[in-house]
Design a protein around this motif. Structure first.
Motif, PDB file in Angstrom:
ATOM      1  N   HIS A  28      63.195  54.458  74.501  1.00  0.00           N
ATOM      2  CA  HIS A  28      62.023  54.703  74.923  1.00  0.00           C
ATOM      3  C   HIS A  28      61.046  55.423  73.804  1.00  0.00           C
ATOM      4  O   HIS A  28      59.909  55.478  74.038  1.00  0.00           O
ATOM      5  CB  HIS A  28      61.938  55.158  76.311  1.00  0.00           C
ATOM      6  N   THR A  29      61.603  55.991  72.934  1.00  0.00           N
ATOM      7  CA  THR A  29      60.724  56.707  72.015  1.00  0.00           C
ATOM      8  C   THR A  29      60.340  55.955  70.920  1.00  0.00           C
ATOM      9  O   THR A  29      61.077  55.185  70.395  1.00  0.00           O
ATOM     10  CB  THR A  29      61.467  57.954  71.758  1.00  0.00           C
ATOM     11  N   PRO A  30      59.032  55.720  70.663  1.00  0.00           N
ATOM     12  CA  PRO A  30      58.715  54.812  69.509  1.00  0.00           C
ATOM     13  C   PRO A  30      59.368  55.218  68.095  1.00  0.00           C
ATOM     14  O   PRO A  30      59.521  56.472  67.792  1.00  0.00           O
ATOM     15  CB  PRO A  30      57.220  55.080  69.378  1.00  0.00           C
ATOM     16  N   TYR A  31      59.661  54.101  67.295  1.00  0.00           N
ATOM     17  CA  TYR A  31      60.194  54.342  66.174  1.00  0.00           C
ATOM     18  C   TYR A  31      59.161  54.490  65.202  1.00  0.00           C
ATOM     19  O   TYR A  31      58.136  53.852  65.248  1.00  0.00           O
ATOM     20  CB  TYR A  31      61.301  53.235  65.872  1.00  0.00           C
ATOM     21  N   LEU A  32      59.481  55.116  64.139  1.00  0.00           N
ATOM     22  CA  LEU A  32      58.675  55.224  62.778  1.00  0.00           C
ATOM     23  C   LEU A  32      58.487  53.842  62.051  1.00  0.00           C
ATOM     24  O   LEU A  32      59.722  53.360  62.042  1.00  0.00           O
ATOM     25  CB  LEU A  32      58.791  56.335  62.135  1.00  0.00           C
ATOM     26  N   ASN A  33      57.474  53.514  61.589  1.00  0.00           N
ATOM     27  CA  ASN A  33      57.515  52.361  60.565  1.00  0.00           C
ATOM     28  C   ASN A  33      57.897  52.786  59.083  1.00  0.00           C
ATOM     29  O   ASN A  33      57.381  53.702  58.433  1.00  0.00           O
ATOM     30  CB  ASN A  33      56.171  51.522  60.756  1.00  0.00           C
ATOM     31  N   GLY A  34      58.870  52.147  58.730  1.00  0.00           N
ATOM     32  CA  GLY A  34      59.259  52.824  57.562  1.00  0.00           C
ATOM     33  C   GLY A  34      58.392  51.999  56.170  1.00  0.00           C
ATOM     34  O   GLY A  34      58.184  50.886  56.643  1.00  0.00           O
ATOM     35  N   THR A  41      65.514  49.909  49.733  1.00  0.00           N
ATOM     36  CA  THR A  41      65.325  51.448  49.978  1.00  0.00           C
ATOM     37  C   THR A  41      64.008  51.611  50.940  1.00  0.00           C
ATOM     38  O   THR A  41      62.835  50.877  50.606  1.00  0.00           O
ATOM     39  CB  THR A  41      64.711  52.120  48.670  1.00  0.00           C
ATOM     40  N   ILE A  42      63.790  52.611  51.984  1.00  0.00           N
ATOM     41  CA  ILE A  42      63.060  52.518  52.841  1.00  0.00           C
ATOM     42  C   ILE A  42      62.487  54.117  53.187  1.00  0.00           C
ATOM     43  O   ILE A  42      63.589  54.845  53.245  1.00  0.00           O
ATOM     44  CB  ILE A  42      63.344  52.100  54.397  1.00  0.00           C
ATOM     45  N   LYS A  43      61.317  54.310  53.197  1.00  0.00           N
ATOM     46  CA  LYS A  43      60.959  55.786  53.157  1.00  0.00           C
ATOM     47  C   LYS A  43      60.267  56.014  54.451  1.00  0.00           C
ATOM     48  O   LYS A  43      59.152  54.873  54.862  1.00  0.00           O
ATOM     49  CB  LYS A  43      60.055  56.152  51.958  1.00  0.00           C
ATOM     50  N   TYR A  44      60.557  57.037  55.193  1.00  0.00           N
ATOM     51  CA  TYR A  44      59.830  57.390  56.542  1.00  0.00           C
ATOM     52  C   TYR A  44      59.129  58.628  56.302  1.00  0.00           C
ATOM     53  O   TYR A  44      59.487  59.727  55.871  1.00  0.00           O
ATOM     54  CB  TYR A  44      60.879  57.504  57.645  1.00  0.00           C
ATOM     55  N   ASN A  45      57.894  58.738  56.525  1.00  0.00           N
ATOM     56  CA  ASN A  45      57.113  59.690  56.377  1.00  0.00           C
ATOM     57  C   ASN A  45      56.458  60.166  57.900  1.00  0.00           C
ATOM     58  O   ASN A  45      55.729  59.416  58.735  1.00  0.00           O
ATOM     59  CB  ASN A  45      55.721  59.381  55.531  1.00  0.00           C
ATOM     60  N   ALA A  46      56.697  61.745  58.052  1.00  0.00           N
ATOM     61  CA  ALA A  46      56.331  62.004  59.223  1.00  0.00           C
ATOM     62  C   ALA A  46      56.439  63.699  59.078  1.00  0.00           C
ATOM     63  O   ALA A  46      56.975  64.089  58.163  1.00  0.00           O
ATOM     64  CB  ALA A  46      56.944  61.595  60.577  1.00  0.00           C
ATOM     65  N   ASP A  47      55.558  64.340  59.922  1.00  0.00           N
ATOM     66  CA  ASP A  47      55.818  65.696  59.978  1.00  0.00           C
ATOM     67  C   ASP A  47      57.044  66.145  61.057  1.00  0.00           C
ATOM     68  O   ASP A  47      56.546  66.518  62.268  1.00  0.00           O
ATOM     69  CB  ASP A  47      54.410  66.310  60.553  1.00  0.00           C
ATOM     70  N   PHE A  48      58.219  66.127  60.592  1.00  0.00           N
ATOM     71  CA  PHE A  48      59.136  66.157  61.747  1.00  0.00           C
ATOM     72  C   PHE A  48      59.463  67.719  61.996  1.00  0.00           C
ATOM     73  O   PHE A  48      59.870  67.897  63.250  1.00  0.00           O
ATOM     74  CB  PHE A  48      60.615  65.729  60.977  1.00  0.00           C
ATOM     75  N   ASN A  49      59.014  68.637  61.185  1.00  0.00           N
ATOM     76  CA  ASN A  49      59.382  70.069  61.840  1.00  0.00           C
ATOM     77  C   ASN A  49      57.927  70.633  62.633  1.00  0.00           C
ATOM     78  O   ASN A  49      57.708  71.898  62.717  1.00  0.00           O
ATOM     79  CB  ASN A  49      59.738  71.032  60.714  1.00  0.00           C
ATOM     80  N   ARG A  50      56.921  69.798  62.453  1.00  0.00           N
ATOM     81  CA  ARG A  50      55.668  70.173  63.359  1.00  0.00           C
ATOM     82  C   ARG A  50      54.869  71.276  62.482  1.00  0.00           C
ATOM     83  O   ARG A  50      54.445  72.090  63.280  1.00  0.00           O
ATOM     84  CB  ARG A  50      55.979  70.401  64.675  1.00  0.00           C
ATOM     85  N   ASP A  51      54.911  71.440  61.250  1.00  0.00           N
ATOM     86  CA  ASP A  51      54.387  72.564  60.637  1.00  0.00           C
ATOM     87  C   ASP A  51      52.863  72.064  59.828  1.00  0.00           C
ATOM     88  O   ASP A  51      52.615  72.742  59.261  1.00  0.00           O
ATOM     89  CB  ASP A  51      55.036  73.265  59.547  1.00  0.00           C
TER      90      ASP A  51
END
Length: 228
Positions: A28-34, A41-51
């Motif tokens: 149920h949690t939305p997946y990031l679009n790579g 090769t696929i790259k996922y960009n996001a602020d994972f550690n919330r800083d």
């Protein structure tokens, strides 16, 4: 305006409840679009550690490269957890990295969770898919110690989980019990082949959960399930 308000509240409550169960996170949690850098090769960009700073996870076949602010860069291979049909899914909140066989009838999916204190991703467990029982079971029993994705650190378990989430099959029609004794028999029952997870054991009894239209927790005799 009221509709938006109730939607926000409902979303918050739903997310909080789902976050307690990795199966619900997976479904149920939305997946990031790579971002496809090339065919493999696929790259996922996001602020994972919330800083407030953008982080990245790059997947090239079985090779994973992770760059996060405030943490060391990680480059590692997950050859023992992937193959030709391997897929990767990543969520941001909560931060999870799933790798495994999503499109096959039988296969395993490994779940890594980001730990803010350790500043690394740790193997929290494995989701096993089975064509026979058409269920997905999250199993922590295989990983009493949670190794980091690059094998550089380990988190010791805070509790004994040796008995948790063990999937077993009912061998014949079995009534459910409210307590581990024959005097607490209920009208509910399970049928041969039904899959249950063993949560606890006491003497000759198992405390189990059955995932049907709703989760049902009850006691059953140990003889009610197959031997492992």
């Amino acid at each position: 305006m009221k509709i938006l308000y109730y939607y926000i509240i409902l979303s918050f409550i739903t997310t909080t409840l789902f976050a307690k169960d990795i199966r619900n996170i997976f479904f149920h949690t939305p997946y990031l679009n790579g971002v496809d850098k090339n065919d493999e090769t696929i790259k996922y960009n996001a602020d994972f550690n919330r800083d407030g700073i953008l982080d990245s996870i790059t997947v090239d076949g079985c090779n994973v490269s992770i760059k996060m602010s405030g943490s060391k860069s990680i480059t590692t291979s997950l050859e023992d957890q992937c193959g030709e049909c391997t897929e990767v899914k990543v969520t941001q909140e909560p931060a999870y990295f799933f790798i495994g066989f999503f499109g096959t009838d039988n296969g395993d999916i490994y779940a890594y969770r980001y730990d803010k204190e350790q500043k690394n991703w740790f193997l929290e467990g494995m989701i096993s898919k089975s064509k026979e029982n058409k269920r997905i079971v999250f199993d922590k029993t295989l990983f009493p110690k949670q190794w980091s994705i690059d094998k550089s650190a380990v988190i010791e378990p805070k509790e004994d989980i040796s008995h948790m989430s063990v999937s077993r099959s009912i061998v014949k029609k079995q009534h459910l019990y409210k307590a581990p004794n024959k005097n607490s028999k209920t009208k509910m029952y399970l049928l041969e082949g039904d899959k249950v997870e063993v949560l606890e054991e006491k003497d000759d009894w198992f405390y189990i959960v059955y995932h049907g239209k709703k989760d049902i927790k009850a006691w059953i005799p140990k003889t009610a399930v197959d031997e492992q």
